[in-house]
Motif scaffolding. Structure first.
Motif, PDB file in Angstrom:
ATOM      1  N   LEU A  58      49.170 -65.461  18.871  1.00 40.05           N
ATOM      2  CA  LEU A  58      50.564 -65.422  18.418  1.00 40.05           C
ATOM      3  C   LEU A  58      50.943 -66.732  17.755  1.00 40.05           C
ATOM      4  O   LEU A  58      51.548 -66.738  16.661  1.00 40.05           O
ATOM      5  CB  LEU A  58      51.493 -65.154  19.605  1.00 40.05           C
ATOM      6  CG  LEU A  58      52.985 -65.487  19.422  1.00 40.05           C
ATOM      7  CD1 LEU A  58      53.597 -64.657  18.311  1.00 40.05           C
ATOM      8  CD2 LEU A  58      53.743 -65.291  20.726  1.00 40.05           C
ATOM      9  N   GLN A  62      51.888 -66.834  13.797  1.00 35.38           N
ATOM     10  CA  GLN A  62      53.271 -67.169  13.449  1.00 35.38           C
ATOM     11  C   GLN A  62      53.314 -68.318  12.458  1.00 35.38           C
ATOM     12  O   GLN A  62      54.060 -68.287  11.479  1.00 35.38           O
ATOM     13  CB  GLN A  62      54.065 -67.517  14.710  1.00 35.38           C
ATOM     14  CG  GLN A  62      55.576 -67.603  14.490  1.00 35.38           C
ATOM     15  CD  GLN A  62      56.059 -68.986  14.086  1.00 35.38           C
ATOM     16  OE1 GLN A  62      55.361 -69.964  14.290  1.00 35.38           O
ATOM     17  NE2 GLN A  62      57.253 -69.060  13.521  1.00 35.38           N
ATOM     18  N   HIS A  63      52.513 -69.339  12.691  1.00 32.89           N
ATOM     19  CA  HIS A  63      52.520 -70.497  11.790  1.00 32.89           C
ATOM     20  C   HIS A  63      51.819 -70.203  10.463  1.00 32.89           C
ATOM     21  O   HIS A  63      52.256 -70.676   9.409  1.00 32.89           O
ATOM     22  CB  HIS A  63      51.889 -71.702  12.488  1.00 32.89           C
ATOM     23  CG  HIS A  63      52.787 -72.307  13.529  1.00 32.89           C
ATOM     24  ND1 HIS A  63      52.859 -71.834  14.820  1.00 32.89           N
ATOM     25  CD2 HIS A  63      53.680 -73.326  13.456  1.00 32.89           C
ATOM     26  CE1 HIS A  63      53.745 -72.546  15.500  1.00 32.89           C
ATOM     27  NE2 HIS A  63      54.264 -73.451  14.694  1.00 32.89           N
ATOM     28  N   THR A  65      51.666 -67.229   8.930  1.00 31.96           N
ATOM     29  CA  THR A  65      52.551 -66.397   8.111  1.00 31.96           C
ATOM     30  C   THR A  65      53.741 -67.212   7.599  1.00 31.96           C
ATOM     31  O   THR A  65      54.203 -66.999   6.470  1.00 31.96           O
ATOM     32  CB  THR A  65      53.055 -65.169   8.896  1.00 31.96           C
ATOM     33  OG1 THR A  65      53.634 -65.595  10.138  1.00 31.96           O
ATOM     34  CG2 THR A  65      51.923 -64.207   9.192  1.00 31.96           C
ATOM     35  N   SER A  66      54.217 -68.144   8.399  1.00 30.27           N
ATOM     36  CA  SER A  66      55.302 -69.022   7.941  1.00 30.27           C
ATOM     37  C   SER A  66      54.856 -69.849   6.745  1.00 30.27           C
ATOM     38  O   SER A  66      55.616 -70.041   5.786  1.00 30.27           O
ATOM     39  CB  SER A  66      55.766 -69.938   9.076  1.00 30.27           C
ATOM     40  OG  SER A  66      56.401 -69.191  10.102  1.00 30.27           O
ATOM     41  N   SER A 108      63.484 -65.036  11.480  1.00 27.35           N
ATOM     42  CA  SER A 108      63.005 -63.960  12.344  1.00 27.35           C
ATOM     43  C   SER A 108      61.690 -64.314  13.020  1.00 27.35           C
ATOM     44  O   SER A 108      61.428 -63.888  14.153  1.00 27.35           O
ATOM     45  CB  SER A 108      62.828 -62.670  11.526  1.00 27.35           C
ATOM     46  OG  SER A 108      64.062 -62.227  11.010  1.00 27.35           O
ATOM     47  N   ALA A 109      60.866 -65.097  12.346  1.00 28.57           N
ATOM     48  CA  ALA A 109      59.577 -65.480  12.922  1.00 28.57           C
ATOM     49  C   ALA A 109      59.748 -66.265  14.213  1.00 28.57           C
ATOM     50  O   ALA A 109      58.958 -66.131  15.154  1.00 28.57           O
ATOM     51  CB  ALA A 109      58.772 -66.292  11.908  1.00 28.57           C
ATOM     52  N   TRP A 110      60.800 -67.093  14.293  1.00 21.99           N
ATOM     53  CA  TRP A 110      61.044 -67.843  15.527  1.00 21.99           C
ATOM     54  C   TRP A 110      61.347 -66.907  16.686  1.00 21.99           C
ATOM     55  O   TRP A 110      61.019 -67.182  17.843  1.00 21.99           O
ATOM     56  CB  TRP A 110      62.196 -68.836  15.338  1.00 21.99           C
ATOM     57  CG  TRP A 110      61.864 -69.981  14.442  1.00 21.99           C
ATOM     58  CD1 TRP A 110      62.469 -70.310  13.263  1.00 21.99           C
ATOM     59  CD2 TRP A 110      60.824 -70.950  14.635  1.00 21.99           C
ATOM     60  NE1 TRP A 110      61.874 -71.419  12.712  1.00 21.99           N
ATOM     61  CE2 TRP A 110      60.868 -71.834  13.536  1.00 21.99           C
ATOM     62  CE3 TRP A 110      59.867 -71.149  15.626  1.00 21.99           C
ATOM     63  CZ2 TRP A 110      59.993 -72.907  13.405  1.00 21.99           C
ATOM     64  CZ3 TRP A 110      58.979 -72.221  15.491  1.00 21.99           C
ATOM     65  CH2 TRP A 110      59.057 -73.081  14.392  1.00 21.99           C
ATOM     66  N   VAL A 112      59.990 -64.046  17.252  1.00 21.94           N
ATOM     67  CA  VAL A 112      58.717 -63.567  17.787  1.00 21.94           C
ATOM     68  C   VAL A 112      58.069 -64.658  18.639  1.00 21.94           C
ATOM     69  O   VAL A 112      57.599 -64.407  19.754  1.00 21.94           O
ATOM     70  CB  VAL A 112      57.768 -63.137  16.651  1.00 21.94           C
ATOM     71  CG1 VAL A 112      56.447 -62.618  17.230  1.00 21.94           C
ATOM     72  CG2 VAL A 112      58.412 -62.063  15.785  1.00 21.94           C
ATOM     73  N   LEU A 113      58.073 -65.891  18.125  1.00 26.26           N
ATOM     74  CA  LEU A 113      57.432 -66.977  18.871  1.00 26.26           C
ATOM     75  C   LEU A 113      58.141 -67.242  20.196  1.00 26.26           C
ATOM     76  O   LEU A 113      57.514 -67.670  21.166  1.00 26.26           O
ATOM     77  CB  LEU A 113      57.403 -68.256  18.028  1.00 26.26           C
ATOM     78  CG  LEU A 113      56.562 -69.403  18.599  1.00 26.26           C
ATOM     79  CD1 LEU A 113      55.095 -69.011  18.704  1.00 26.26           C
ATOM     80  CD2 LEU A 113      56.715 -70.659  17.758  1.00 26.26           C
ATOM     81  N   HIS A 248      64.571 -73.032  15.071  1.00 26.70           N
ATOM     82  CA  HIS A 248      63.444 -73.903  15.391  1.00 26.70           C
ATOM     83  C   HIS A 248      63.766 -74.729  16.638  1.00 26.70           C
ATOM     84  O   HIS A 248      62.977 -74.785  17.592  1.00 26.70           O
ATOM     85  CB  HIS A 248      63.142 -74.811  14.197  1.00 26.70           C
ATOM     86  CG  HIS A 248      61.878 -75.603  14.343  1.00 26.70           C
ATOM     87  ND1 HIS A 248      61.447 -76.498  13.366  1.00 26.70           N
ATOM     88  CD2 HIS A 248      60.949 -75.674  15.333  1.00 26.70           C
ATOM     89  CE1 HIS A 248      60.317 -77.045  13.761  1.00 26.70           C
ATOM     90  NE2 HIS A 248      59.994 -76.565  14.954  1.00 26.70           N
ATOM     91  N   THR A 251      64.045 -72.527  19.829  1.00 27.83           N
ATOM     92  CA  THR A 251      62.751 -71.999  20.262  1.00 27.83           C
ATOM     93  C   THR A 251      61.916 -73.086  20.911  1.00 27.83           C
ATOM     94  O   THR A 251      61.300 -72.871  21.968  1.00 27.83           O
ATOM     95  CB  THR A 251      61.986 -71.384  19.073  1.00 27.83           C
ATOM     96  OG1 THR A 251      62.777 -70.352  18.485  1.00 27.83           O
ATOM     97  CG2 THR A 251      60.654 -70.799  19.526  1.00 27.83           C
TER      98      THR A 251
END
Length: 290
Positions: A58, A62-63, A65-66, A108-110, A112-113, A248, A251
């Motif tokens: 994960l 996540q990183h 894709t960011s 949105s990615a944050w 998920v993380l 950021h 999270t």
């Protein structure tokens, strides 16, 4: 019977032909496939967890894709800045709108993380060594392109000449806001000379004259529609960027509390300072003045 048999034979022949054509269409041994075009073998083979922790996948994805979204953001941001410099309003508006949407994806990615709990992160953290998102060259280029210039932020990239060159180019170039003010000046607004030609490596300093120029635009938007639209596109970007930074911070605090970052920063304390950075100050102060 003969006519019926001939009809059946033709139907069977047509079915065979269709099946044969479909098989040919599904054979990509001689043509470019979806995976070939997207280089999926390289992309999907780029995840190499170092720890036995299940959750490291994960963290990596996540990183990664960011970073892909940031690559697109820079592509759009640089082209938008060039379009503003060339008075191509429509082109710049489309690109700037896309930048804001990309930032929404990053926010949105944050989310998920944040499903990673403190014990889960602690299990893999020693394997990160000193690697940190703080060292992202693309993120630094985005900050510089948006005007948050800081010479100290070149240092994390000094070990890679190629990355340092990219970051330095963004550091020395006029920002999106710098080019926007030059555009205001070309449209006849009174922008101070020291905001039109200056040392672009220095942080932007707000100006009452610049606020007055934006105030003219916002008081009569229909007379200055393109500039008004530009001002709102800038507002959208900073609004989205603030959300990205805020997610950021929250999270990181949720996962590691107030521990120092792996890259040597203060972690949450450092990130909270970034929340106070205003990229396009007069775009915001003009709202009070209206």
């Amino acid at each position: 019977m003969n006519a019926s048999k001939a009809s059946a034979d033709k139907e069977f022949s047509d079915t065979e032909r269709i099946v044969s054509e479909e098989k040919a269409q599904l054979d990509f041994s001689q043509s470019m496939s979806y995976g070939d075009y997207l280089h999926l073998d390289e992309v999907l083979g780029a995840q190499h967890p170092l720890s036995p922790a299940h959750d490291e996948m994960l963290f990596i994805i996540q990183h990664q894709t960011s970073e892909l979204w940031m690559k697109l953001m820079l592509h759009e941001l640089n082209a938008a800045t060039a379009s503003v410099a060339a008075d191509r309003y429509a082109d710049s508006f489309k690109m700037l709108a896309r930048v804001s949407r990309i930032m929404e994806q990053l926010v949105s990615a944050w989310t998920v993380l944040s499903t990673m709990t403190p014990p889960e992160y602690t299990a893999m953290r020693p394997y990160l060594a000193s690697s940190s998102g703080f060292q992202s060259a693309q993120y630094r280029c985005i900050e510089f392109a948006l005007g948050n210039k800081n010479a100290a932020m070149l240092k994390p990239h000094a070990h890679r000449a190629d990355l340092l060159s990219q970051v330095e180019a963004a550091y020395r170039a006029p920002s999106l806001y710098d080019e926007s003010l030059r555009l205001l000046a070309r449209q006849g607004f009174d922008i101070p000379a020291d905001h039109l030609e200056r040392d672009w490596t220095q942080p932007y300093v707000a100006s009452p004259e610049v606020e007055a120029a934006w105030l003219q635009v916002y008081r009569d938007p229909y007379a200055h529609w393109d500039l008004y639209q530009l001002g709102e596109k800038l507002t959208d970007i900073e609004d989205a960027f603030r959300l990205w930074r805020f997610r950021h911070v929250t999270t990181v605090e949720r996962v590691i509390g107030f521990k120092r970052g792996t890259g040597g920063t203060g972690g949450v304390s450092y990130l909270r300072k970034m929340l106070d950075v205003v990229l396009f100050p007069e775009i915001w102060t003009v709202r009070t003045a209206l």
